[in-house]
Design an enzyme around this catalytic site. Structure first.
Site, PDB file in Angstrom:
ATOM      1  CD  GLU A  30      23.496  80.668  11.547  1.00  0.00           C
ATOM      2  OE1 GLU A  30      23.759  81.875  11.532  1.00  0.00           O
ATOM      3  OE2 GLU A  30      24.112  79.848  12.253  1.00  0.00           O
ATOM      4  CG  ASN A  73      26.664  83.262  17.484  1.00  0.00           C
ATOM      5  OD1 ASN A  73      27.274  83.289  18.562  1.00  0.00           O
ATOM      6  ND2 ASN A  73      26.684  82.209  16.676  1.00  0.00           N
ATOM      7  CD1 TRP A  74      27.966  89.388  19.804  1.00  0.00           C
ATOM      8  CD2 TRP A  74      29.005  89.775  21.759  1.00  0.00           C
ATOM      9  NE1 TRP A  74      27.487  90.577  20.309  1.00  0.00           N
ATOM     10  CE2 TRP A  74      28.112  90.839  21.514  1.00  0.00           C
ATOM     11  CE3 TRP A  74      29.759  89.802  22.929  1.00  0.00           C
ATOM     12  CZ2 TRP A  74      27.964  91.916  22.383  1.00  0.00           C
ATOM     13  CZ3 TRP A  74      29.613  90.867  23.813  1.00  0.00           C
ATOM     14  CH2 TRP A  74      28.729  91.910  23.526  1.00  0.00           C
ATOM     15  CE  LYS A  75      29.496  82.737  14.286  1.00  0.00           C
ATOM     16  NZ  LYS A  75      29.768  82.249  12.943  1.00  0.00           N
ATOM     17  CB  SER A  92      27.639  86.367   4.831  1.00  0.00           C
ATOM     18  OG  SER A  92      28.746  85.494   4.982  1.00  0.00           O
ATOM     19  CD  GLU A 129      30.762  78.891  13.841  1.00  0.00           C
ATOM     20  OE1 GLU A 129      30.671  79.288  15.013  1.00  0.00           O
ATOM     21  OE2 GLU A 129      30.696  79.659  12.846  1.00  0.00           O
ATOM     22  N   GLY A 147      26.593  86.964  12.735  1.00  0.00           N
ATOM     23  CA  GLY A 147      27.871  86.644  13.361  1.00  0.00           C
ATOM     24  C   GLY A 147      28.795  87.853  13.340  1.00  0.00           C
ATOM     25  N   GLY A 148      29.746  87.856  12.405  1.00  0.00           N
ATOM     26  CA  GLY A 148      30.795  88.879  12.358  1.00  0.00           C
ATOM     27  C   GLY A 148      30.290  90.312  12.467  1.00  0.00           C
ATOM     28  N   GLY A 163      30.353  83.091   7.591  1.00  0.00           N
ATOM     29  CA  GLY A 163      31.704  83.641   7.651  1.00  0.00           C
ATOM     30  C   GLY A 163      32.403  83.694   6.303  1.00  0.00           C
ATOM     31  CG  HIS A 170      26.274  77.951  15.290  1.00  0.00           C
ATOM     32  ND1 HIS A 170      27.367  77.733  14.491  1.00  0.00           N
ATOM     33  CD2 HIS A 170      25.808  79.182  14.980  1.00  0.00           C
ATOM     34  CE1 HIS A 170      27.555  78.804  13.731  1.00  0.00           C
ATOM     35  NE2 HIS A 170      26.615  79.699  14.004  1.00  0.00           N
TER      36      HIS A 170
HETATM   37  P1  13P Z   1      28.521  85.316   9.968  1.00  0.00           P
HETATM   38  O1  13P Z   1      27.451  86.358  10.048  1.00  0.00           O
HETATM   39  O2  13P Z   1      29.856  85.775  10.477  1.00  0.00           O
HETATM   40  O3  13P Z   1      28.570  84.692   8.604  1.00  0.00           O
HETATM   41  O4  13P Z   1      28.089  84.144  10.977  1.00  0.00           O
HETATM   42  C1  13P Z   1      26.820  83.631  10.888  1.00  0.00           C
HETATM   43  C2  13P Z   1      26.579  82.786  12.068  1.00  0.00           C
HETATM   44  O5  13P Z   1      27.123  81.701  12.184  1.00  0.00           O
HETATM   45  C3  13P Z   1      25.671  83.287  13.115  1.00  0.00           C
HETATM   46  O6  13P Z   1      25.355  82.289  14.011  1.00  0.00           O
END
Ligand code: 13P
Length: 254
Positions: free
Chosen positions: A167, A9-11, A213, A97, A234-235, A173, A95
């Site tokens: 999640e 997930n590149w956000k 994470s 967020e 994510g990251g 994050g 998600h």
């Molecule tokens: P991180 O891997 O950066 O913690 O993000 C997780 C995430 O929200 C994937 O959708």
């Protein structure tokens, strides 16, 4: 055993040029991968361009959200049909967020889920508890309530295309991951609920994946849990080598 599902997930990261560079690196690094479903979720603006670059690669494309109507006067929104048209096969829904910053609720996730399936997109429904809920011992009740409401009214014949991403909000994050045992406990509860809602036969293809994470150092122990069918990253999905190592996870004792 279900085919593992690893999603990046590149956000809100990467313009078209950066997105293309990352995919070109991943194409090399992922050569020969065929036993894992590898999915990337770039921002909307890069999807169509990447649909050409990911053809003949193990990567499939995923949107990060949709609106539930097909078309019309909904300024700023993108439909499931539009994402499918641009080359997506999957879409992330609900998600945390979006739930926290944009007022997404289980009811809106449910409408989006039905819209995604209407367009033959495979939905990834995100659920997860806050730190306060976990500390109060309410993680499982919170997560199962989200799953129940998000999947309400879904017919048993369509559930096989749905994946659930657990999640925990406190792990996103933050560099703080759920322990493999804690993840397994929640995944097992999600799987039991899905079986209860749809029957074991219809729901046995549903994948329950973990996010929060995830990185190259913790993926092997997470994937060694019997009910962890993949990861939502994510990251670490923005770094080609690290994401490729995550895709090439090693089972410790499965
Ligand atoms: P991180 O891997 O950066 O913690 O993000 C997780 C995430 O929200 C994937 O959708």
């Amino acid at each position: 055993m279900l085919t593992p599902l690893i999603i990046g997930n590149w956000k809100m990261n990467n313009g078209i040029r950066e997105a293309a560079d990352l995919v070109i690196k991943l194409r090399e690094l992922l050569k020969g991968v065929d036993s894992v479903d590898v999915v990337i979720a770039p921002p909307f603006t890069a999807i169509y361009h990447l649909s050409h670059l990911t053809a003949d690669s193990p990567m499939q494309l995923c949107g990060q959200d949709i609106f539930w109507e097909k078309s019309g006067a909904y300024t700023g929104e993108v439909s499931a049909e539009m994402l499918a048209d641009a080359g997506c096969r999957y879409v992330i829904l609900g998600h945390s967020e979006r739930r926290q910053r944009f007022g997404e609720s289980d009811a809106t996730v449910n409408k989006k889920l039905l819209a995604a399936l209407r367009a033959s997109l495979k939905p990834i429904v995100c659920v997860g508890e806050t730190l306060e809920e976990r500390e109060a011992g309410a993680a499982i009740s919170r997560v199962t309530a989200q799953v129940r409401a998000s999947l309400a009214g879904l017919s048993g014949s369509l559930v096989k295309d749905v994946s659930i991403a657990y999640e925990p909000i406190w792990a996103i994050g933050t560099g703080r991951t759920a322990s493999p045992q804690d993840a397994e406990e929640v995944h097992n509860a999600i799987r039991e609920l899905i079986y209860e809602m749809f029957g074991t036969h219809s729901a046995r293809g549903v994948r329950v994946i973990y996010g929060g994470s995830v990185n190259a150092g913790n993926i092997d122990s997470l994937m060694s849990q019997p009910n962890v069918d993949g990861a939502l990253v994510g990251g670490a999905s923005l770094k080609a080598e690290e994401f490729a190592r995550i895709v090439r996870f090693k089972h410790a004792a499965r």
